[in-house]
Design an enzyme around this catalytic site. Structure first.
Site, mmCIF file in Angstrom:
data_model
loop_
_atom_site.group_PDB
_atom_site.id
_atom_site.type_symbol
_atom_site.label_atom_id
_atom_site.label_comp_id
_atom_site.label_asym_id
_atom_site.label_seq_id
_atom_site.Cartn_x
_atom_site.Cartn_y
_atom_site.Cartn_z
ATOM 1 N N ASP A 74 0.868 -1.170 0.000
ATOM 2 C CA ASP A 74 0.000 0.000 0.000
ATOM 3 C C ASP A 74 0.909 1.226 0.000
ATOM 4 O O ASP A 74 1.703 1.416 0.931
ATOM 5 C CB ASP A 74 -0.901 0.007 1.239
ATOM 6 C CG ASP A 74 -1.797 1.221 1.292
ATOM 7 O OD1 ASP A 74 -2.700 1.319 0.447
ATOM 8 O OD2 ASP A 74 -1.598 2.075 2.177
ATOM 9 N N ASP A 76 1.553 5.041 0.431
ATOM 10 C CA ASP A 76 0.930 6.133 1.178
ATOM 11 C C ASP A 76 1.785 7.398 1.021
ATOM 12 O O ASP A 76 2.445 7.837 1.961
ATOM 13 C CB ASP A 76 0.792 5.726 2.647
ATOM 14 C CG ASP A 76 0.021 6.741 3.466
ATOM 15 O OD1 ASP A 76 -0.503 7.710 2.888
ATOM 16 O OD2 ASP A 76 -0.049 6.571 4.693
ATOM 17 N N GLU A 78 2.036 11.080 0.942
ATOM 18 C CA GLU A 78 1.286 12.251 1.387
ATOM 19 C C GLU A 78 2.146 13.520 1.268
ATOM 20 O O GLU A 78 2.829 13.875 2.204
ATOM 21 C CB GLU A 78 0.815 12.058 2.821
ATOM 22 C CG GLU A 78 -0.061 10.826 3.035
ATOM 23 C CD GLU A 78 -0.569 10.702 4.452
ATOM 24 O OE1 GLU A 78 -0.789 11.750 5.114
ATOM 25 O OE2 GLU A 78 -0.763 9.576 4.916
ATOM 26 N N TYR A 153 -10.934 11.341 6.430
ATOM 27 C CA TYR A 153 -10.866 11.800 7.816
ATOM 28 C C TYR A 153 -9.907 12.985 7.859
ATOM 29 O O TYR A 153 -9.291 13.335 6.849
ATOM 30 C CB TYR A 153 -10.399 10.680 8.761
ATOM 31 C CG TYR A 153 -9.306 9.805 8.201
ATOM 32 C CD1 TYR A 153 -7.981 10.217 8.212
ATOM 33 C CD2 TYR A 153 -9.599 8.561 7.642
ATOM 34 C CE1 TYR A 153 -6.972 9.413 7.688
ATOM 35 C CE2 TYR A 153 -8.617 7.760 7.116
ATOM 36 C CZ TYR A 153 -7.294 8.191 7.146
ATOM 37 O OH TYR A 153 -6.307 7.390 6.611
#
Length: 228
Positions: A74, A76, A78, A153
Site C-alpha cells: 500500500d 501512502d 502524502e 478523515y
C-alpha cells in the site's frame, strides 16, 4: 497475540506469521510512507532507475525476505506535487511520476507473482480533498491499483474551526460543504474510479477543540486544539 508462545525469532513479523497461520484468509499489505515518512517519495519516483530500485528493494525485503507472509504493498505518499509535512520534497512532475512509480511496482509485482504462482496486491492511500486528488492521474492510476484506501478523515485538522473529523454529509450551514465523505466518494466516482475500488477510511479517533464560542453547539465555530 493469542495464547501460544511467541516465535523464537521474527519479532512482530513472527507474530504476524503466527496470526496468518491461524487465519490463512487474511491479507497483509506493507504500507510504505505516511504523513511522517513521505519526505523522499519525490526522489524515489523521479527517474526510471529510482523507480526500479524502489520496487525491487521492497520486493526483496518483504516478499522474498518473508515468503508467503505479505500479499502486496500500500503506497501512502502524502502527497504528490504539494502538501504533506513541511520537510517533504515536492515537484510539479510528481503527478506523472506517481503514476510511473505505481506502474513499475505493478510490473515487478506481476513478475514476482508469476514466479510465485500468485497475484500480489497493489493499493494506495489517497487524499480526500479535491485539490490533492487533482494531483493524481486517476484515469491512469485506477487500472494499476486493486483499490484506493481513501483517507476520508482529518477533513478539518489545522483549519481552526471546530468541526467533525469524518463527516458523512455536510452539516447545516456548513461553510465547507464539499469536505465530507459523500462528496469525496462522488469525486472519485466522477473521475472514473469504480465503486468496488473505493475503500472509505474510518478513523478510530476524534479531535477536540477549546475556546469555542458563538452558539450552534460550537459546531463550525472558531476554536483551537487543546494543548497536548
Amino acid at each position: 497475540c493469542g495464547s501460544g508462545a511467541a516465535p523464537a525469532t521474527g519479532g512482530n513479523f513472527g507474530q504476524l506469521r503466527a496470526l496468518k497461520d491461524r487465519h490463512p484468509h487474511l491479507k497483509m499489505l506493507v504500507a510504505v510512507g505516511g504523513w511522517t515518512r513521505s519526505v523522499n517519495f519525490s526522489d524515489a519516483a523521479l527517474t526510471p532507475e529510482a523507480r526500479q530500485r524502489f520496487a525491487r528493494s521492497g520486493i526483496e525485503l518483504f516478499l522474498r525476505g518473508w515468503p508467503g507472509l505479505f500479499d502486496g504493498f500500500d503506497i501512502d505518499w502524502e502527497y504528490p506535487v504539494f502538501g504533506g509535512a513541511r520537510e517533504n520534497v515536492t515537484r510539479p512532475e510528481d503527478r506523472q511520476n506517481f503514476t510511473l512509480l505505481l506502474a513499475e511496482l505493478r510490473r515487478q509485482l506481476d513478475v514476482e507473482g508469476a514466479r510465485d504462482g500468485r497475484r500480489y496486491l497493489l493499493t494506495a492511500a489517497t487524499a480526500a480533498g479535491a485539490r490533492l486528488v487533482g494531483s493524481l492521474e486517476l484515469d491512469r492510476v485506477t487500472p494499476l491499483l486493486d483499490w484506493f484506501n481513501v483517507m476520508t478523515y482529518d477533513y478539518h485538522s489545522g483549519s481552526g474551526m471546530a468541526h467533525f473529523n469524518a463527516p458523512l454529509h455536510a452539516a447545516a450551514n456548513d461553510p465547507t460543504p464539499f469536505y465530507n465523505i459523500d462528496s469525496t466518494v462522488a469525486l472519485y466516482r466522477r473521475s472514473g474510479v469504480p465503486p468496488e475500488k473505493i475503500v472509505v477510511g474510518v478513523p478510530f479517533y476524534g479531535r477536540a477543540y477549546g475556546g469555542v464560542h458563538g452558539g450552534n453547539g460550537g459546531l463550525v465555530r472558531p476554536g483551537t486544539p487543546p494543548p497536548r
